[in-house]
Design a protein around this motif. Structure first.
Motif, PDB file in Angstrom:
ATOM      1  N   THR A 128      47.873  45.565  42.711  1.00 33.73           N
ATOM      2  CA  THR A 128      47.694  46.079  41.088  1.00 33.73           C
ATOM      3  C   THR A 128      48.093  44.047  40.625  1.00 33.73           C
ATOM      4  OG1 THR A 128      47.982  48.315  41.654  1.00 33.73           O
ATOM      5  CG2 THR A 128      49.324  46.922  39.205  1.00 33.73           C
ATOM      6  N   ASP A 131      44.991  42.305  40.389  1.00 35.84           N
ATOM      7  CA  ASP A 131      43.595  42.885  39.719  1.00 35.84           C
ATOM      8  C   ASP A 131      44.449  42.307  38.445  1.00 35.84           C
ATOM      9  OD1 ASP A 131      42.512  43.601  40.896  1.00 35.84           O
ATOM     10  OD2 ASP A 131      43.065  46.286  40.338  1.00 35.84           O
ATOM     11  N   ILE A 132      45.896  42.131  38.132  1.00 32.80           N
ATOM     12  CA  ILE A 132      46.406  41.458  36.859  1.00 32.80           C
ATOM     13  C   ILE A 132      45.975  40.238  36.363  1.00 32.80           C
ATOM     14  CG2 ILE A 132      48.836  41.316  35.338  1.00 32.80           C
ATOM     15  CD1 ILE A 132      49.577  43.693  36.815  1.00 32.80           C
ATOM     16  N   SER A 134      43.708  38.506  37.866  1.00 29.99           N
ATOM     17  CA  SER A 134      42.276  38.182  37.193  1.00 29.99           C
ATOM     18  C   SER A 134      42.013  38.802  35.906  1.00 29.99           C
ATOM     19  CB  SER A 134      41.709  39.279  38.570  1.00 29.99           C
ATOM     20  OG  SER A 134      40.008  38.849  38.278  1.00 29.99           O
ATOM     21  N   ASP A 135      42.580  39.266  35.721  1.00 34.12           N
ATOM     22  CA  ASP A 135      41.924  39.742  34.670  1.00 34.12           C
ATOM     23  C   ASP A 135      42.798  38.754  34.264  1.00 34.12           C
ATOM     24  OD1 ASP A 135      42.221  41.621  32.375  1.00 34.12           O
ATOM     25  OD2 ASP A 135      44.001  40.672  31.406  1.00 34.12           O
ATOM     26  N   ASN A 138      40.243  36.324  33.407  1.00 40.30           N
ATOM     27  CA  ASN A 138      39.389  36.224  33.005  1.00 40.30           C
ATOM     28  C   ASN A 138      39.441  36.285  31.204  1.00 40.30           C
ATOM     29  OD1 ASN A 138      37.984  36.787  35.059  1.00 40.30           O
ATOM     30  ND2 ASN A 138      38.531  38.813  35.244  1.00 40.30           N
ATOM     31  N   ARG A 139      40.898  36.794  30.770  1.00 39.16           N
ATOM     32  CA  ARG A 139      40.540  36.110  29.508  1.00 39.16           C
ATOM     33  C   ARG A 139      41.050  34.531  29.096  1.00 39.16           C
ATOM     34  NH1 ARG A 139      42.184  41.497  26.787  1.00 39.16           N
ATOM     35  NH2 ARG A 139      42.708  42.691  28.349  1.00 39.16           N
ATOM     36  N   GLN A 142      37.362  34.196  28.825  1.00 36.23           N
ATOM     37  CA  GLN A 142      36.601  34.092  27.264  1.00 36.23           C
ATOM     38  C   GLN A 142      37.338  33.371  26.188  1.00 36.23           C
ATOM     39  OE1 GLN A 142      34.413  36.200  27.428  1.00 36.23           O
ATOM     40  NE2 GLN A 142      34.027  36.908  25.478  1.00 36.23           N
ATOM     41  N   LYS A 236      51.179  43.443  28.921  1.00 36.43           N
ATOM     42  CA  LYS A 236      49.329  42.705  28.779  1.00 36.43           C
ATOM     43  C   LYS A 236      49.500  41.895  27.306  1.00 36.43           C
ATOM     44  CE  LYS A 236      45.069  44.331  29.091  1.00 36.43           C
ATOM     45  NZ  LYS A 236      44.140  45.607  29.564  1.00 36.43           N
ATOM     46  N   TYR A 272      48.467  47.773  31.763  1.00 37.44           N
ATOM     47  CA  TYR A 272      48.353  47.435  33.205  1.00 37.44           C
ATOM     48  C   TYR A 272      48.754  49.078  34.058  1.00 37.44           C
ATOM     49  CZ  TYR A 272      47.134  42.850  32.340  1.00 37.44           C
ATOM     50  OH  TYR A 272      46.879  41.497  32.287  1.00 37.44           O
ATOM     51  N   LYS A 275      47.451  50.794  40.723  1.00 42.64           N
ATOM     52  CA  LYS A 275      46.388  51.101  41.356  1.00 42.64           C
ATOM     53  C   LYS A 275      46.299  52.127  42.376  1.00 42.64           C
ATOM     54  CE  LYS A 275      43.299  47.250  43.457  1.00 42.64           C
ATOM     55  NZ  LYS A 275      42.198  47.932  42.644  1.00 42.64           N
TER      56      LYS A 275
END
Length: 563
Positions: A128, A131-132, A134-135, A138-139, A142, A236, A272, A275
């Motif tokens: 989990t 993934d956080i 990676s998020d 990605n932000r 972006q 988040k 979030y 998982k």
């Protein structure tokens, strides 16, 4: 040859360091030869040394010492007092009427609880946090793109104005940069906190591994879980991008040119979710396997190529191969017979082949600049490059394609991740802006590890280059000495297995290197290989080696279930 790193050498006595190990002290965890047993037992007469044959090491329970009666060992457990107790304790009045259990029973219950929590840490909490992370990354990417678009919009609008408004344009762009930097700094701090949390969880997992692998009951009782604290996921943070509103060219410049709205960073503690832990029957956690002391050649398949390059597993029964010509061949592993042949669309030889999650064959063509997929024996072009040429390809666990490529002038190399035909991520430089991969017309092959690391065998750099899923360099493996042929490390093929081992073929030394997921050398596979090139593994962790020297594929067993 170094006995500590060679799988072919026998273990030596920890005391004399010369004789072969025959016995083991389960109390002190020391390996002994027969001659040194007596010497070890009198070295510390305060302990009761449990000497067992080496094959039965760690079979004796290490009962904890009694805190009240120093020389006694606790074989029972007082459930009411929640402490281990010895025989002398039981004869006292302190535990009259209390429920007593065998300490080994309590140990097994404690061990089961620890293993269950460790499984949750491994399969739910740590993934989990991955993934956080990676998020957030990605932000940030972006954010960079959207702020870049914002700057372009301001610049374009400024081109319609005269020279006297340049200062105003610069001022607004400076405000954009300030907002961006503020938000990026906030997100970077947030990412650092998440990475620190992930590191803490990983450390806890490692410490639990040590305790579980040990029979030291005191160590097991000392294990304290902080799993509930780890379940409190971070908030988040979602940045809000300001908008640029252009004005008509008239009146007061500041009002008419346009203004930026304010930027915000909001925190959503419910953003979030954990998982979902996979049930045991999904096979999410592979069985633990250990390396064989002597890898075994299971079978050999003659492919008919004069120069064999690549091999890819379609199933436990079939493999794809490619070599010096334009034909890719599918072989039966058990029968060694040719099942199917497919020619490349252009007529050029494929640079590399792989099999996707759905079982389709994918291949790269260096000369034609394409990545192609074979579906129902029909070839579809999925990627056509401009100014770059593809070298190697692999299919990821998420179904994306990783392609390593070189520029037309051979001065740049990079890894690009594609979702279908759309470029999703590019990996080319390290944190200091230096190239991760060598340049020139050298072989480079690519694979994804089970922990989502991206592994590249870079012959030009004489190294295996490993980055994490966001492209940050983790390590470079540059070979191990002494090498079987005492020649320079020449990595070509690369693959990983269910234990997250990284395997790379070394054509110069006629062997395969096995390293762990952190780059530590484990051992060589040397089964009479003839210039090993491409590698692949099947679902049972059998290794297939494409031999450039004789056109044969060798199937090798090198792992077994850990007893």
């Amino acid at each position: 040859m170094d006995p500590r790193t060679s799988a072919q050498d026998v273990m030596r006595c920890d005391l004399c360091e010369t004789a072969v190990v025959q016995m083991h002290c389960d109390t002190c965890l020391v390996n002994l030869c027969t001659a040194c047993v007596g010497k070890h037992m009198i070295s510390d007469q305060s302990k009761k040394h449990e000497i067992v044959p080496f094959t039965l090491r760690k079979s004796t329970p290490l009962y904890p010492g009694c805190k009240t009666h120093v020389k006694e060992r606790c074989e029972m457990y007082c459930n009411q007092c929640d402490i281990p107790v010895c025989v002398t304790c039981l004869t006292s009045d302190h535990h009259l009427g209390h429920k007593l259990l065998k300490v080994l029973q309590v140990l097994n219950e404690k061990k089961d609880k620890i293993i269950k929590e460790q499984t949750e840490l491994n399969e739910t909490i740590y993934p989990t946090y991955q993934d956080i992370a990676s998020d957030v990354q990605n932000r940030m990417s972006q954010l960079e793109k959207e702020y870049g678009d914002l700057s372009i919009a301001i610049t374009k609008h400024g081109e319609d104005w005269h020279r006297e408004i340049d200062k105003l344009v610069k001022k607004l762009k400076a405000e954009v940069d300030e907002m961006k930097n503020t938000q990026l700094q906030t997100l970077q701090k947030h990412l650092d906190e998440i990475n620190k949390k992930m590191s803490d969880i990983k450390d806890e997992i490692d410490s639990v591994d040590v305790a579980v692998d040990s029979n030291n009951i005191s160590m097991l009782f000392s294990v304290t879980s902080e799993i509930d604290r780890h379940k409190n996921l971070p908030v988040k943070i979602v940045p809000s991008i300001p908008k640029f509103t252009p004005g008509k060219i008239q009146g007061e410049l500041r009002k008419l040119f346009g203004a930026l709205s304010s930027s915000t960073l909001t925190s959503d503690k419910h953003g979030y979710s954990m998982k979902t832990q996979k049930s045991p029957d999904t096979g999410s956690s592979p069985p633990v396997k250990q390396l064989l002391d002597e890898p075994e050649t299971v079978t050999t398949i003659d492919t008919g190529y004069d120069n064999l390059y690549n091999v890819a597993c379609l199933s436990d029964e079939e493999i794809w191969t490619s070599g010096e010509d334009s034909t890719m061949k599918l072989y039966s592993i058990n029968q060694g017979s040719l099942l199917k042949s497919i020619r490349t669309k252009s007529g050029y030889k494929p640079s590399d082949i792989a099999v996707t999650k759905s079982g389709d064959l994918v291949y790269t063509e260096y000369i034609d600049r394409t990545v192609n997929i074979v579906k129902n024996e029909k070839i579809e072009e999925v990627i056509r490059l401009q100014n770059w040429k593809p070298l190697s390809v692999c299919s990821t666990s998420s179904g994306d394609l990783l392609v390593i490529m070189v520029s037309d002038d051979d001065k740049q190399s990079k890894v690009v991740c594609y979702s279908d035909s759309t470029e999703k991520q590019t990996i080319q430089f390290d944190d200091k802006g230096k190239p991760l991969y060598s340049t020139g017309r050298y072989n480079r092959y690519i694979t994804e590890n089970r922990n989502l690391d991206i592994c590249v065998s870079d012959k030009g750099a004489r190294a295996v280059v490993v980055v994490n899923q966001v492209g940050k360099l983790r390590f470079r493996y540059t070979g191990h000495t002494p090498a079987p042929k005492n020649k320079p490390f020449s990595p070509i093929g690369i693959i990983t297995d269910s234990q997250s081992h990284i395997l790379t073929s070394d054509k110069n030394n006629y062997c395969v290197h096995i390293i762990d997921q952190d780059g530590q050398f484990l051992r060589y596979i040397d089964c009479g290989l003839s210039k090993p090139w491409g590698l692949c593994t099947d679902k049972n962790d059998n290794l297939f080696v494409a031999q450039y020297g004789n056109g044969q594929v060798k199937k090798i067993k090198y792992l077994q279930l850990k007893l």
